[in-house]
Design a protein around this motif. Sequence first.
Motif, PDB file in Angstrom:
ATOM      1  N   PRO A 139       0.951  -1.172  -0.067  1.00 51.84           N
ATOM      2  CA  PRO A 139       0.056   0.007   0.040  1.00 51.84           C
ATOM      3  C   PRO A 139       0.928   1.169   0.071  1.00 51.84           C
ATOM      4  CG  PRO A 139      -0.597  -1.525   1.763  1.00 51.84           C
ATOM      5  CD  PRO A 139       0.527  -2.137   1.233  1.00 51.84           C
ATOM      6  N   LYS A 140       0.162   2.282  -0.572  1.00 49.56           N
ATOM      7  CA  LYS A 140       1.002   3.618  -0.721  1.00 49.56           C
ATOM      8  C   LYS A 140       0.660   4.448   0.502  1.00 49.56           C
ATOM      9  CE  LYS A 140       1.120   3.326  -5.791  1.00 49.56           C
ATOM     10  NZ  LYS A 140       0.808   2.002  -5.668  1.00 49.56           N
ATOM     11  N   SER A 141      -0.593   4.371   0.796  1.00 48.24           N
ATOM     12  CA  SER A 141      -1.224   5.067   2.010  1.00 48.24           C
ATOM     13  C   SER A 141      -0.302   4.531   3.192  1.00 48.24           C
ATOM     14  CB  SER A 141      -2.594   4.761   2.332  1.00 48.24           C
ATOM     15  OG  SER A 141      -3.281   5.387   1.239  1.00 48.24           O
ATOM     16  N   ILE A 142      -0.349   5.582   4.260  1.00 46.84           N
ATOM     17  CA  ILE A 142       0.427   5.286   5.605  1.00 46.84           C
ATOM     18  C   ILE A 142      -0.691   5.706   6.476  1.00 46.84           C
ATOM     19  CG2 ILE A 142       2.899   5.541   4.753  1.00 46.84           C
ATOM     20  CD1 ILE A 142       2.521   8.367   5.928  1.00 46.84           C
ATOM     21  N   LEU A 159      -4.177  -3.837   9.210  1.00 48.56           N
ATOM     22  CA  LEU A 159      -3.455  -2.631   8.916  1.00 48.56           C
ATOM     23  C   LEU A 159      -3.174  -2.679   7.247  1.00 48.56           C
ATOM     24  CD1 LEU A 159      -2.298   0.269   9.237  1.00 48.56           C
ATOM     25  CD2 LEU A 159      -0.196  -0.583   9.873  1.00 48.56           C
ATOM     26  N   ARG A 160      -2.631  -3.558   6.641  1.00 52.43           N
ATOM     27  CA  ARG A 160      -2.402  -3.588   5.339  1.00 52.43           C
ATOM     28  C   ARG A 160      -3.826  -3.647   4.647  1.00 52.43           C
ATOM     29  NH1 ARG A 160      -2.157  -7.290   1.644  1.00 52.43           N
ATOM     30  NH2 ARG A 160      -0.872  -7.203  -0.101  1.00 52.43           N
ATOM     31  N   LYS A 161      -4.664  -4.290   4.894  1.00 54.65           N
ATOM     32  CA  LYS A 161      -6.096  -4.161   4.313  1.00 54.65           C
ATOM     33  C   LYS A 161      -6.555  -2.924   4.551  1.00 54.65           C
ATOM     34  CE  LYS A 161      -6.917  -9.050   5.270  1.00 54.65           C
ATOM     35  NZ  LYS A 161      -7.848 -10.061   5.946  1.00 54.65           N
ATOM     36  N   VAL A 162      -6.535  -2.108   5.641  1.00 52.26           N
ATOM     37  CA  VAL A 162      -6.968  -0.711   5.620  1.00 52.26           C
ATOM     38  C   VAL A 162      -6.194   0.263   4.790  1.00 52.26           C
ATOM     39  CG1 VAL A 162      -7.086   1.036   7.165  1.00 52.26           C
ATOM     40  CG2 VAL A 162      -7.943  -1.153   8.110  1.00 52.26           C
ATOM     41  N   THR A 165      -7.265  -0.218   1.437  1.00 56.15           N
ATOM     42  CA  THR A 165      -8.691   0.304   1.097  1.00 56.15           C
ATOM     43  C   THR A 165      -8.644   2.000   1.135  1.00 56.15           C
ATOM     44  OG1 THR A 165      -9.627  -1.325   2.357  1.00 56.15           O
ATOM     45  CG2 THR A 165     -10.790   0.749   2.145  1.00 56.15           C
ATOM     46  N   LEU A 166      -7.620   2.522   1.792  1.00 53.98           N
ATOM     47  CA  LEU A 166      -7.423   3.984   1.706  1.00 53.98           C
ATOM     48  C   LEU A 166      -6.681   4.345   0.123  1.00 53.98           C
ATOM     49  CD1 LEU A 166      -5.865   4.924   5.137  1.00 53.98           C
ATOM     50  CD2 LEU A 166      -8.308   5.110   4.278  1.00 53.98           C
ATOM     51  N   ASP A 167      -5.893   3.504  -0.338  1.00 53.40           N
ATOM     52  CA  ASP A 167      -5.204   3.574  -1.713  1.00 53.40           C
ATOM     53  C   ASP A 167      -6.467   3.805  -2.457  1.00 53.40           C
ATOM     54  OD1 ASP A 167      -2.782   3.606  -0.662  1.00 53.40           O
ATOM     55  OD2 ASP A 167      -2.221   1.569  -1.596  1.00 53.40           O
ATOM     56  N   PHE A 168      -7.324   2.666  -2.496  1.00 57.50           N
ATOM     57  CA  PHE A 168      -8.215   2.670  -3.401  1.00 57.50           C
ATOM     58  C   PHE A 168      -9.369   4.089  -3.268  1.00 57.50           C
ATOM     59  CE2 PHE A 168     -12.881   1.904  -4.575  1.00 57.50           C
ATOM     60  CZ  PHE A 168     -12.590   1.365  -5.921  1.00 57.50           C
ATOM     61  N   ILE A 169      -9.633   4.539  -2.042  1.00 54.56           N
ATOM     62  CA  ILE A 169     -10.413   5.678  -2.042  1.00 54.56           C
ATOM     63  C   ILE A 169      -9.612   7.015  -2.521  1.00 54.56           C
ATOM     64  CG2 ILE A 169     -11.173   7.270  -0.135  1.00 54.56           C
ATOM     65  CD1 ILE A 169     -11.720   4.730   1.673  1.00 54.56           C
ATOM     66  N   HIS A 170      -8.306   6.810  -2.368  1.00 54.48           N
ATOM     67  CA  HIS A 170      -7.633   8.064  -2.826  1.00 54.48           C
ATOM     68  C   HIS A 170      -7.492   8.244  -4.571  1.00 54.48           C
ATOM     69  CE1 HIS A 170      -5.412   8.160   1.391  1.00 54.48           C
ATOM     70  NE2 HIS A 170      -6.547   8.909   1.564  1.00 54.48           N
ATOM     71  N   PHE A 171      -7.662   6.888  -5.054  1.00 50.27           N
ATOM     72  CA  PHE A 171      -7.623   6.969  -6.353  1.00 50.27           C
ATOM     73  C   PHE A 171      -9.075   7.452  -7.148  1.00 50.27           C
ATOM     74  CE2 PHE A 171      -5.525   2.438  -6.435  1.00 50.27           C
ATOM     75  CZ  PHE A 171      -4.384   2.952  -6.491  1.00 50.27           C
ATOM     76  N   GLY A 172      -9.852   7.576  -6.021  1.00 51.48           N
ATOM     77  CA  GLY A 172     -11.274   8.116  -6.701  1.00 51.48           C
ATOM     78  C   GLY A 172     -11.048   9.494  -7.246  1.00 51.48           C
ATOM     79  N   ALA A 173     -12.065   9.767  -8.315  1.00 52.96           N
ATOM     80  CA  ALA A 173     -12.050  10.992  -8.967  1.00 52.96           C
ATOM     81  C   ALA A 173     -13.490  11.806  -8.470  1.00 52.96           C
ATOM     82  CB  ALA A 173     -12.170  10.901 -10.420  1.00 52.96           C
ATOM     83  N   ASP A 174     -14.592  11.149  -8.361  1.00 56.86           N
ATOM     84  CA  ASP A 174     -15.581  11.976  -7.978  1.00 56.86           C
ATOM     85  C   ASP A 174     -15.773  12.128  -6.411  1.00 56.86           C
ATOM     86  OD1 ASP A 174     -18.700  12.164  -9.092  1.00 56.86           O
ATOM     87  OD2 ASP A 174     -18.689  11.658  -7.114  1.00 56.86           O
ATOM     88  N   LYS A 175     -16.121  13.393  -6.139  1.00 59.75           N
ATOM     89  CA  LYS A 175     -16.064  13.936  -4.448  1.00 59.75           C
ATOM     90  C   LYS A 175     -17.100  13.058  -3.943  1.00 59.75           C
ATOM     91  CE  LYS A 175     -15.853  17.488  -1.572  1.00 59.75           C
ATOM     92  NZ  LYS A 175     -16.281  16.447  -0.506  1.00 59.75           N
ATOM     93  N   GLN A 176     -18.438  12.842  -4.382  1.00 62.22           N
ATOM     94  CA  GLN A 176     -19.607  12.277  -3.752  1.00 62.22           C
ATOM     95  C   GLN A 176     -19.135  10.763  -3.544  1.00 62.22           C
ATOM     96  OE1 GLN A 176     -23.041  13.296  -6.317  1.00 62.22           O
ATOM     97  NE2 GLN A 176     -23.685  13.928  -4.359  1.00 62.22           N
ATOM     98  N   VAL A 177     -18.386  10.026  -4.495  1.00 67.16           N
ATOM     99  CA  VAL A 177     -18.227   8.600  -4.359  1.00 67.16           C
ATOM    100  C   VAL A 177     -17.002   8.539  -3.507  1.00 67.16           C
ATOM    101  CG1 VAL A 177     -17.135   6.633  -5.597  1.00 67.16           C
ATOM    102  CG2 VAL A 177     -18.878   8.180  -6.808  1.00 67.16           C
ATOM    103  N   HIS A 287     -11.478   8.435  13.842  1.00 64.53           N
ATOM    104  CA  HIS A 287     -12.254   8.637  12.520  1.00 64.53           C
ATOM    105  C   HIS A 287     -11.669   9.978  11.931  1.00 64.53           C
ATOM    106  CE1 HIS A 287     -14.950   6.570  15.201  1.00 64.53           C
ATOM    107  NE2 HIS A 287     -15.323   5.849  13.887  1.00 64.53           N
ATOM    108  N   LEU A 288     -11.593  10.812  13.187  1.00 63.37           N
ATOM    109  CA  LEU A 288     -10.685  12.091  12.894  1.00 63.37           C
ATOM    110  C   LEU A 288      -9.243  12.079  12.209  1.00 63.37           C
ATOM    111  CD1 LEU A 288     -12.260  14.282  15.800  1.00 63.37           C
ATOM    112  CD2 LEU A 288     -13.037  14.359  13.294  1.00 63.37           C
ATOM    113  N   TYR A 289      -8.667  11.327  12.825  1.00 63.58           N
ATOM    114  CA  TYR A 289      -7.155  11.187  12.354  1.00 63.58           C
ATOM    115  C   TYR A 289      -7.102  10.441  11.019  1.00 63.58           C
ATOM    116  CZ  TYR A 289      -4.654  13.225  16.270  1.00 63.58           C
ATOM    117  OH  TYR A 289      -4.093  14.165  17.136  1.00 63.58           O
ATOM    118  N   TRP A 290      -7.857   9.332  10.956  1.00 63.79           N
ATOM    119  CA  TRP A 290      -7.762   8.331   9.780  1.00 63.79           C
ATOM    120  C   TRP A 290      -8.170   9.176   8.474  1.00 63.79           C
ATOM    121  CZ3 TRP A 290      -5.047   3.769   9.131  1.00 63.79           C
ATOM    122  CH2 TRP A 290      -4.311   3.219  10.154  1.00 63.79           C
ATOM    123  N   LEU A 291      -9.203   9.836   8.743  1.00 59.45           N
ATOM    124  CA  LEU A 291     -10.146  10.516   7.652  1.00 59.45           C
ATOM    125  C   LEU A 291      -9.207  12.014   7.354  1.00 59.45           C
ATOM    126  CD1 LEU A 291     -13.627   9.918   8.092  1.00 59.45           C
ATOM    127  CD2 LEU A 291     -12.119   8.828   6.746  1.00 59.45           C
TER     128      LEU A 291
END
Length: 454
Positions: A139-142, A159-162, A165-177, A287-291
């Motif tokens: 994963p690229k996310s930390i 942690l690796r799975k999380v 998942t964050l990598d996937f979220i960061h790839f996203g282009a649409d703000k709502q998604v 939630h506040l830190y991880w987001l």
Amino acid sequence: MKRLDNNPALQLEVFSEASDTRPPKSVFSDPSFAINKSMPVHRWVPWIAGFSKEFVSDALDRHLRKSGLVLDPFAGVGTTLVESIIRGHCAVGFEINPYAELACRVKSNAHSFPIDLFRRTVRAYRDFYTSVSSNGYVPKSIAPEGFNTRGKFYSNRVLRKVLATLDFIHFGADKQVIDLLKLAFASTMITYSNYSYEPSLSRRESAGKSQVEDFPVGELIASKLDEMIDDMIWIRSQVVGKPPNSLVFNKSFFDCRDVMDRSSVDLVVTSPPYLNNYHYNRNTRPHLYWLNFVKSPAEMKVLEENNFGKYWQTVRDASRIDIAFPYPPKSLVDCIEGMRRKNTEKGIYGGNGWANYISTYFNDCYRLAVNLKWVLKRRGTALIVIGNNILQGEMIPTDHYLADVAKSVGLEVIDIHVPREFRIGNSIINSKVRVGKTQKSNTLYEAGVELRKK
Ligand SMILES: C[S@@+](CC[C@H](N)C(=O)[O-])C[C@H]1O[C@@H](n2cnc3c(N)ncnc32)[C@H](O)[C@@H]1O
């Protein structure tokens, strides 16, 4: 989910954590859930609920015969806004906690989501997650750097799975998604951590629970996303005609004059933090830190300082904080002075710290009343659900004091409704039973203070 009626923090509802590591069918599968937590859209996010969806829908039906503007100054995860939208009312919310604000904003716009795009995204997430699980993906996310915990928050495997998942979220282009994906992650993130709500966020170990060594993180998030899609389809069928607007501000309600028009609101339905020192910010710290909403303790401090009533921890060191508004109820002033003299030998843990907390809380009740008067239309109503509390053995009838304060700024007190049981629901509105007649001096209860602008 258990309702903690025997806990002083009556307002709290906590979600049972998964006792094993199988993905539950739904995150909200506990049969003892309060009804709104099994209802579409409301079930998206576990939260410290102030009231049920039934209370809100009943209030809307009773007080708004035609479409109007509904306000929740302490919007939480959006119970008031979601119910308002379903009933065709425009809705405005203020929520100071960025994680709750995200939940409130996403949920109250659930009817307007691009469902097909979202379906494709969920499919893509499943494919991505399956492929990274079976290859040597790094994963690229930390993990958020400023997020320190006493125990390890996630096991290495989780942690690796999380992070994937964050990598996937960061790839996203649409703000709502992206927002939806973030919410699906954040609303499940405690389940696969080594922490749980007891009801405050604690290490699983301290609560006698086993550590979570591994968990099907992606499967749980994907099932959460499926649930969200089902609910989006449902809410579309509920909102008939032109969808009303909803607006959520991630700022303190005390700044409402910057963004709202005077005398614009028909109905307020809300529940501010209670005088129970329940720490919204600490309990949503992960939630506040991880987001990425906060990066340091200093940023957490700002949230604490702006929270309604602050917190006992924030004001206990001050030598003296007094009531700072005109014509306070005499019994409140006496109560604070009595509190100040209690347990002086205990230093910051003695009565003075609690007296400071009570003063701060009612100073904010005054600011709330003044701003409600400013924002409500003439004859507009405010329904405020609030719990009493017992501090250092002293029962503080917050509902009565809030009503007195509201009266002193020129609002009309229509009634103080008290449910028969320690539960929030229709009974709040139906009941005409007064606190004084039913409650013993040491009983915890929740009340609905009904105010009207003359
Ligand atoms: C009892 S909860 C509301 C729960 C809400 N009724 C629901 O059903 O989701 C109170 C909320 O007020 C928020 N809050 C505290 N101080 C605030 C302020 N000054 N302005 C706006 N929101 C605030 C807290 O973050 C918390 O989410």
